[in-house]
Design an enzyme around this catalytic site. Structure first.
Site, short mmCIF file in Angstrom:
data_model
loop_
_atom_site.label_atom_id
_atom_site.label_comp_id
_atom_site.label_asym_id
_atom_site.label_seq_id
_atom_site.Cartn_x
_atom_site.Cartn_y
_atom_site.Cartn_z
CG ASN A 225 11.46 16.99 -32.27
OD1 ASN A 225 12.26 17.71 -31.68
ND2 ASN A 225 10.23 16.78 -31.82
CG HIS A 261 9.16 16.21 -23.03
ND1 HIS A 261 8.29 17.26 -22.87
CD2 HIS A 261 9.08 15.86 -24.34
CE1 HIS A 261 7.70 17.54 -24.02
NE2 HIS A 261 8.17 16.70 -24.94
CD GLU A 289 8.18 17.97 -28.39
OE1 GLU A 289 7.72 17.23 -27.50
OE2 GLU A 289 8.14 17.67 -29.61
CG ASP A 291 7.77 19.41 -20.37
OD1 ASP A 291 8.60 18.49 -20.30
OD2 ASP A 291 6.71 19.30 -21.01
O1 9MR Z 1 1.18 17.87 -26.25
C1 9MR Z 1 0.70 16.79 -27.04
C2 9MR Z 1 -0.52 16.20 -26.36
O2 9MR Z 1 -1.58 17.14 -26.37
C3 9MR Z 1 -0.92 14.93 -27.07
O3 9MR Z 1 -1.94 14.32 -26.33
C4 9MR Z 1 0.26 14.01 -27.18
C5 9MR Z 1 -0.11 12.74 -27.91
O4 9MR Z 1 1.01 12.00 -28.26
O5 9MR Z 1 1.30 14.67 -27.87
C6 9MR Z 1 1.77 15.75 -27.15
O6 9MR Z 1 2.92 16.30 -27.73
C7 9MR Z 1 4.02 15.42 -27.90
C8 9MR Z 1 4.78 15.90 -29.12
O7 9MR Z 1 3.93 15.95 -30.22
C9 9MR Z 1 5.95 15.00 -29.40
N1 9MR Z 1 6.80 14.83 -28.26
C10 9MR Z 1 6.13 14.47 -27.01
C11 9MR Z 1 4.99 15.44 -26.73
C12 9MR Z 1 4.33 15.12 -25.39
O8 9MR Z 1 3.74 13.86 -25.42
#
Ligand code: 9MR
Length: 506
Positions: A225, A261, A289, A291
């Site tokens: 991923n 993203h 993921e 957005d």
């Molecule tokens: O949504 C997640 C957020 O709450 C955390 O603070 C963050 C820390 O790295 O990770 C976010 O999720 C991530 C996901 O695990 C991997 N891809 C990027 C996402 C957004 O940062």
């Protein structure tokens, strides 16, 4: 340590063309006083009969299911589960859940050999209780990695990684649909991230992680991923080469996750072609993921562009037979990671701060196969007052005739619908406390409401403000909504009146 998505630069890909027609159309119906502006979306008969099951097309998840058995998912964190506005939307719309943080290494193995699956178990139980499947996220990643791992002598990293994978995958065996086994292995230029795993084992850590996960749960789909691999570029080319190499070695790799993203207007125009080249290797692909962030405050033009972006991503997935589903990262703007990470940006999801659907939601419903229909013309009641302002001699009073306009968006499927009603104070005085009366179409019965108390559940109904939204300043709007069952008549309500005075449409 390399930079993570929080610091990633803006995309440089070709913006999706706004001129591309969506596979649907909507029509606005503006009528005389007493009627409303309505956009009605109903799942088409063709879709329903093709889908087979009677309960098809009742949500994003079931619309996706009707499209070749795909899913539509969301990310949920433990704290999200106690937010009833959030879970109401999650339960109604999605059929796949990715734990936002609860299966990451820092939570599941905070110290060497000491495991904590409580938070992840809660998400899994929640998903199971609501008929959703789970994407496991993630097993090996340089972020949210406890320092004990990065401090290990390199000779011990492989054993620690294999133990972590084996223990976690075994714990969730049979309960997760897929695992993001290795997350975000590449830098933007296509080189490997120099994390503890790469430094200890070289690129071979990826094959080892996949083989270890497969041994623990042979039925889980195993993914790599990453972000910024949605279009063809140096990073996605590196992922493609890696995938080819792994498959040629017989490594159990089942899919590639495209995080997606996006920045508003920057969905790559070659996203479908890029996903297709991975699918052509014999892999599943998924949007994992999604957005689409906007510089705040979002304008209505921004929200329309976002609708185009979301629809394009969904269409890109539908255009690839092996694209198994789309997941949004979070349920609504209020729980999105974006504002906390990108200062001044947000509004990145399909649901707003109050978990009301945004234009992107409607666009996705349509991209998933809903068709737009125009409701039958409504006949203004013979007693309807003119929509003009009250005589100039009339003192401005709260909710006086001519001081409100109402717009109503109806999203319908085979047996249900949601309606979002926006009331505008078009007068010059502040409205303190409101009650909007209207007539539901025959056969419609309200099952639940948000941002208002509505009674009775059918016929002539009355929606009253709650404690927090009773005030509408001049020129301001307030929105509320409800879900209803119907027996075939999906027409919009009629006869809107605010505090006893008829409203215009608009
Ligand atoms: O949504 C997640 C957020 O709450 C955390 O603070 C963050 C820390 O790295 O990770 C976010 O999720 C991530 C996901 O695990 C991997 N891809 C990027 C996402 C957004 O940062």
């Amino acid at each position: 340590m390399r930079s993570d998505p929080h610091a990633r630069p803006g995309r440089t890909t070709t913006p999706a063309t706004a001129a591309e027609p969506l596979p649907w159309h909507s029509r606005r119906l503006t009528a005389a006083a007493g009627a409303v502006t309505a956009v009605v979306l109903a799942a088409g008969a063709t879709l329903l009969s093709a889908a087979g099951p009677a309960n098809a097309a009742t949500s994003l998840g079931s619309l996706a299911a009707a499209q070749g058995g795909r899913y539509f998912g969301t990310a949920l964190t433990q704290s999200n589960l106690s937010n009833s506005a959030l879970t109401a939307v999650a339960n109604a719309q999605f059929n796949m859940v990715t734990p936002g943080n609860e299966m990451k290494w820092d939570t599941t193995e905070p110290s060497n050999g000491s495991y904590n699956f409580g938070p992840g178990d809660q998400i899994v139980s929640y998903a199971q209780a609501h008929g959703m499947k789970v994407r496991g996220h993630n097993l090996v990643w340089q972020s949210q990695l406890p320092s004990w791992v990065s401090s290990l002598p390199s000779t011990q990293v492989q054993a620690a990684m294999e133990a972590h994978i084996t223990t976690e995958v075994t714990h969730y065996k049979g309960e997760v649909y897929s695992w993001d086994v290795v997350n975000e292995p590449f830098n933007g230029d296509g080189s490997y991230v120099s994390d503890a795993f790469y430094n200890a084992m070289g690129v071979g850590y990826i094959a080892d992680a996949l083989r270890t996960a497969h041994a623990a749960d042979p039925n889980a789909k195993l993914y790599l991923n990453d972000y910024n691999i949605e279009g063809e570029n140096a990073k996605s080319n590196a992922m493609y080469s890696l995938a080819q190499s792994l498959l040629s070695q017989g490594v159990p790799l089942n899919g590639i996750g495209f995080e997606s993203h996006f920045i508003l207007g920057q969905v790559p125009s070659d996203m479908q072609a890029n996903m297709q080249r991975f699918a052509s290797l014999g892999l599943d692909v998924a949007v994992t993921e999604l957005d689409d962030r906007i510089t705040l405050p979002a304008t209505s033009a921004n929200l329309q562009q976002q609708a185009t972006d979301f629809a394009n991503v969904v269409k890109d997935c539908l255009g690839v037979t092996r694209c198994v589903g789309v997941s949004q990262w979070g349920v609504g703007d209020a729980d999105s990671w974006v504002p906390g990470t990108f200062s001044g940006q947000g509004a990145a999801t399909m649901f707003d701060q109050n978990y009301q659907p945004k234009p992107a939601y409607t666009a996705v419903v349509n991209a998933l196969g809903g068709t737009s229909v125009t409701p039958p013309p409504t006949t203004p009641p013979s007693s309807a007052p003119p929509s003009s302002a009250p005589p100039s001699s009339a003192p401005p009073t709260s909710g006086a005739a001519g001081t409100c306009s109402v717009s109503d968006v109806v999203s319908a499927w085979n047996t249900g619908l949601t309606e979002q009603i926006t009331v505008k104070n078009t007068g010059t005085s502040t409205i303190n406390g409101w009650k909007l009366t209207f007539t539901l179409a025959s056969g419609q019965t309200i099952t639940n409401a948000w941002n208002a108390t509505i009674s009775p559940s059918s016929g002539s109904v009355s929606a009253a403000n709650l404690s927090y939204n009773g005030t509408i300043a001049p020129g301001a709007t307030t929105s509320f909504g409800f879900q209803a069952n119907h027996t075939g008549n999906t027409a919009a309500p009629t006869n809107f009146a605010l505090n006893g005075a008829s409203c215009t449409s608009g």
